[in-house]
Design a protein around this motif. Structure first.
Motif, PDB file in Angstrom:
ATOM      1  N   ILE A  65      33.006   9.701  82.618  1.00 10.21           N
ATOM      2  CA  ILE A  65      33.773   9.059  81.552  1.00 10.21           C
ATOM      3  C   ILE A  65      32.938   8.939  80.277  1.00 10.21           C
ATOM      4  CG2 ILE A  65      33.136   6.730  82.304  1.00 10.21           C
ATOM      5  CD1 ILE A  65      36.031   5.895  81.533  1.00 10.21           C
ATOM      6  N   THR A  66      33.616   8.992  79.141  1.00 14.80           N
ATOM      7  CA  THR A  66      32.981   8.712  77.857  1.00 14.80           C
ATOM      8  C   THR A  66      33.901   7.810  77.058  1.00 14.80           C
ATOM      9  OG1 THR A  66      32.005   9.596  75.841  1.00 14.80           O
ATOM     10  CG2 THR A  66      33.929  10.753  76.703  1.00 14.80           C
ATOM     11  N   TYR A  67      33.304   6.974  76.268  1.00 18.93           N
ATOM     12  CA  TYR A  67      34.082   6.168  75.325  1.00 18.93           C
ATOM     13  C   TYR A  67      33.477   6.309  73.932  1.00 18.93           C
ATOM     14  CZ  TYR A  67      30.442   2.851  76.700  1.00 18.93           C
ATOM     15  OH  TYR A  67      29.235   2.276  77.001  1.00 18.93           O
ATOM     16  N   GLY A  68      32.880   7.499  73.692  1.00 15.44           N
ATOM     17  CA  GLY A  68      32.342   7.826  72.376  1.00 15.44           C
ATOM     18  C   GLY A  68      30.873   7.513  72.188  1.00 15.44           C
ATOM     19  N   LYS A  69      30.221   6.973  73.188  1.00 18.96           N
ATOM     20  CA  LYS A  69      28.797   6.619  73.082  1.00 18.96           C
ATOM     21  C   LYS A  69      28.062   7.138  74.305  1.00 18.96           C
ATOM     22  CE  LYS A  69      29.889   2.586  70.381  1.00 18.96           C
ATOM     23  NZ  LYS A  69      29.887   1.167  70.232  1.00 18.96           N
ATOM     24  N   GLY A  70      28.080   8.445  74.479  1.00 24.89           N
ATOM     25  CA  GLY A  70      27.431   9.047  75.636  1.00 24.89           C
ATOM     26  C   GLY A  70      28.426   9.356  76.727  1.00 24.89           C
ATOM     27  N   VAL A  71      27.939  10.004  77.771  1.00 20.82           N
ATOM     28  CA  VAL A  71      28.752  10.372  78.926  1.00 20.82           C
ATOM     29  C   VAL A  71      28.134   9.714  80.148  1.00 20.82           C
ATOM     30  CG1 VAL A  71      29.580  12.286  80.348  1.00 20.82           C
ATOM     31  CG2 VAL A  71      29.403  12.560  77.865  1.00 20.82           C
ATOM     32  N   PHE A  72      28.971   9.136  80.991  1.00 17.47           N
ATOM     33  CA  PHE A  72      28.489   8.404  82.151  1.00 17.47           C
ATOM     34  C   PHE A  72      29.106   8.994  83.411  1.00 17.47           C
ATOM     35  CE2 PHE A  72      28.607   5.760  78.438  1.00 17.47           C
ATOM     36  CZ  PHE A  72      27.318   5.271  78.398  1.00 17.47           C
ATOM     37  N   ARG A  73      28.257   9.221  84.409  1.00 17.97           N
ATOM     38  CA  ARG A  73      28.694   9.835  85.661  1.00 17.97           C
ATOM     39  C   ARG A  73      28.454   8.858  86.804  1.00 17.97           C
ATOM     40  NH1 ARG A  73      25.398  13.845  88.916  1.00 17.97           N
ATOM     41  NH2 ARG A  73      26.774  14.318  90.647  1.00 17.97           N
ATOM     42  N   PHE A  74      29.479   8.696  87.631  1.00 13.03           N
ATOM     43  CA  PHE A  74      29.406   7.814  88.781  1.00 13.03           C
ATOM     44  C   PHE A  74      29.782   8.608  90.027  1.00 13.03           C
ATOM     45  CE2 PHE A  74      30.414   5.355  85.073  1.00 13.03           C
ATOM     46  CZ  PHE A  74      29.586   4.255  85.167  1.00 13.03           C
ATOM     47  N   ALA A  75      29.065   8.373  91.099  1.00 14.00           N
ATOM     48  CA  ALA A  75      29.343   9.044  92.370  1.00 14.00           C
ATOM     49  C   ALA A  75      29.691   7.987  93.411  1.00 14.00           C
ATOM     50  CB  ALA A  75      28.132   9.844  92.835  1.00 14.00           C
ATOM     51  N   LEU A  76      30.655   8.301  94.249  1.00 15.87           N
ATOM     52  CA  LEU A  76      31.041   7.371  95.310  1.00 15.87           C
ATOM     53  C   LEU A  76      30.038   7.431  96.438  1.00 15.87           C
ATOM     54  CD1 LEU A  76      33.092   5.413  96.578  1.00 15.87           C
ATOM     55  CD2 LEU A  76      34.240   7.421  97.544  1.00 15.87           C
ATOM     56  N   ASP A  77      29.468   6.286  96.767  1.00 20.63           N
ATOM     57  CA  ASP A  77      28.609   6.156  97.943  1.00 20.63           C
ATOM     58  C   ASP A  77      29.504   5.653  99.068  1.00 20.63           C
ATOM     59  OD1 ASP A  77      26.923   5.289  99.989  1.00 20.63           O
ATOM     60  OD2 ASP A  77      25.337   4.697  98.576  1.00 20.63           O
ATOM     61  N   ARG A  78      29.886   6.561  99.958  1.00 19.87           N
ATOM     62  CA  ARG A  78      30.823   6.199 101.021  1.00 19.87           C
ATOM     63  C   ARG A  78      30.261   5.149 101.972  1.00 19.87           C
ATOM     64  NH1 ARG A  78      34.957  10.203 100.770  1.00 19.87           N
ATOM     65  NH2 ARG A  78      34.243  12.031  99.632  1.00 19.87           N
ATOM     66  N   ALA A  79      28.938   5.082 102.086  1.00 16.09           N
ATOM     67  CA  ALA A  79      28.330   4.121 103.017  1.00 16.09           C
ATOM     68  C   ALA A  79      28.593   2.687 102.594  1.00 16.09           C
ATOM     69  CB  ALA A  79      26.819   4.369 103.107  1.00 16.09           C
ATOM     70  N   ILE A  80      28.643   2.428 101.295  1.00 12.88           N
ATOM     71  CA  ILE A  80      28.890   1.065 100.817  1.00 12.88           C
ATOM     72  C   ILE A  80      30.257   0.915 100.145  1.00 12.88           C
ATOM     73  CG2 ILE A  80      26.438   0.528 100.608  1.00 12.88           C
ATOM     74  CD1 ILE A  80      26.704   0.932  97.586  1.00 12.88           C
ATOM     75  N   GLY A  81      30.962   2.051  99.944  1.00 16.58           N
ATOM     76  CA  GLY A  81      32.293   2.002  99.364  1.00 16.58           C
ATOM     77  C   GLY A  81      32.325   1.654  97.887  1.00 16.58           C
ATOM     78  N   GLU A  82      31.265   2.035  97.157  1.00 19.45           N
ATOM     79  CA  GLU A  82      31.195   1.736  95.730  1.00 19.45           C
ATOM     80  C   GLU A  82      30.734   2.947  94.949  1.00 19.45           C
ATOM     81  OE1 GLU A  82      28.834  -1.677  94.834  1.00 19.45           O
ATOM     82  OE2 GLU A  82      29.854  -2.934  96.311  1.00 19.45           O
ATOM     83  N   PHE A  83      31.138   2.982  93.667  1.00 22.31           N
ATOM     84  CA  PHE A  83      30.663   4.028  92.764  1.00 22.31           C
ATOM     85  C   PHE A  83      29.328   3.601  92.178  1.00 22.31           C
ATOM     86  CE2 PHE A  83      35.056   5.303  92.939  1.00 22.31           C
ATOM     87  CZ  PHE A  83      34.991   6.683  92.814  1.00 22.31           C
ATOM     88  N   LEU A  84      28.368   4.525  92.161  1.00 23.31           N
ATOM     89  CA  LEU A  84      27.042   4.263  91.619  1.00 23.31           C
ATOM     90  C   LEU A  84      26.793   5.147  90.408  1.00 23.31           C
ATOM     91  CD1 LEU A  84      25.043   4.227  94.977  1.00 23.31           C
ATOM     92  CD2 LEU A  84      26.005   2.275  93.744  1.00 23.31           C
ATOM     93  N   TYR A  85      26.167   4.590  89.382  1.00 22.29           N
ATOM     94  CA  TYR A  85      25.815   5.357  88.179  1.00 22.29           C
ATOM     95  C   TYR A  85      24.706   6.338  88.535  1.00 22.29           C
ATOM     96  CZ  TYR A  85      24.056   6.278  83.502  1.00 22.29           C
ATOM     97  OH  TYR A  85      23.646   6.890  82.336  1.00 22.29           O
ATOM     98  N   VAL A  86      24.902   7.603  88.207  1.00 21.20           N
ATOM     99  CA  VAL A  86      23.867   8.613  88.500  1.00 21.20           C
ATOM    100  C   VAL A  86      23.454   9.344  87.246  1.00 21.20           C
ATOM    101  CG1 VAL A  86      24.455   8.956  90.905  1.00 21.20           C
ATOM    102  CG2 VAL A  86      25.648  10.288  89.184  1.00 21.20           C
TER     103      VAL A  86
END
Length: 86
Positions: A65-86
Motif C-alpha cells: 500500500i501507498t498513501y503518497g509517502k513511500g510504499v509499505f509491504r506487509f506479509a501475513l504470518d500464518r503462525a500468529i495470524g497477523e500481517f507484519l511489515y517487511v
C-alpha cells in the motif's frame, strides 16, 4: 471514502495454484455522508487518489500500500495470524 478495486489476472486459474489478488485505490467522497454514493465519487483522476495498493494471495499472502509517502509491504504470518511489515 470510496474504494475502487479490480481482480488481478489469474483468478480463473485458482485451481492451478497460481497467485491471485486485487488492486485497489481509495478516494475521498465528494457527496456528503448523509447521501448515497454517486458515480462522481469514484470516477476521478488518479491525482485525487489518497491511497492505492494491491493484495496477493497464494503461497504467501501480502498487502502492498501507498498513501503518497513511500510504499509499505506487509506479509501475513500464518503462525500468529497477523500481517507484519517487511
Amino acid at each position: 471514502f470510496c474504494v475502487a478495486f479490480d481482480p488481478l489476472d489469474g483468478s480463473s486459474n485458482v485451481d492451478c495454484n497460481v497467485s491471485v489478488g486485487s488492486i485497489f485505490s481509495v478516494y475521498r467522497r465528494r457527496s456528503g455522508p448523509e447521501k448515497p454514493c454517486t458515480v462522481d465519487d469514484i470516477l476521478r483522476p488518479g491525482l485525487e487518489c489518497i491511497a492505492a495498493g494491491y493484495s496477493m494471495f497464494g503461497a504467501a499472502t501480502e498487502l502492498v500500500i501507498t498513501y503518497g509517502k513511500g510504499v509499505f509491504r506487509f506479509a501475513l504470518d500464518r503462525a500468529i495470524g497477523e500481517f507484519l511489515y517487511v
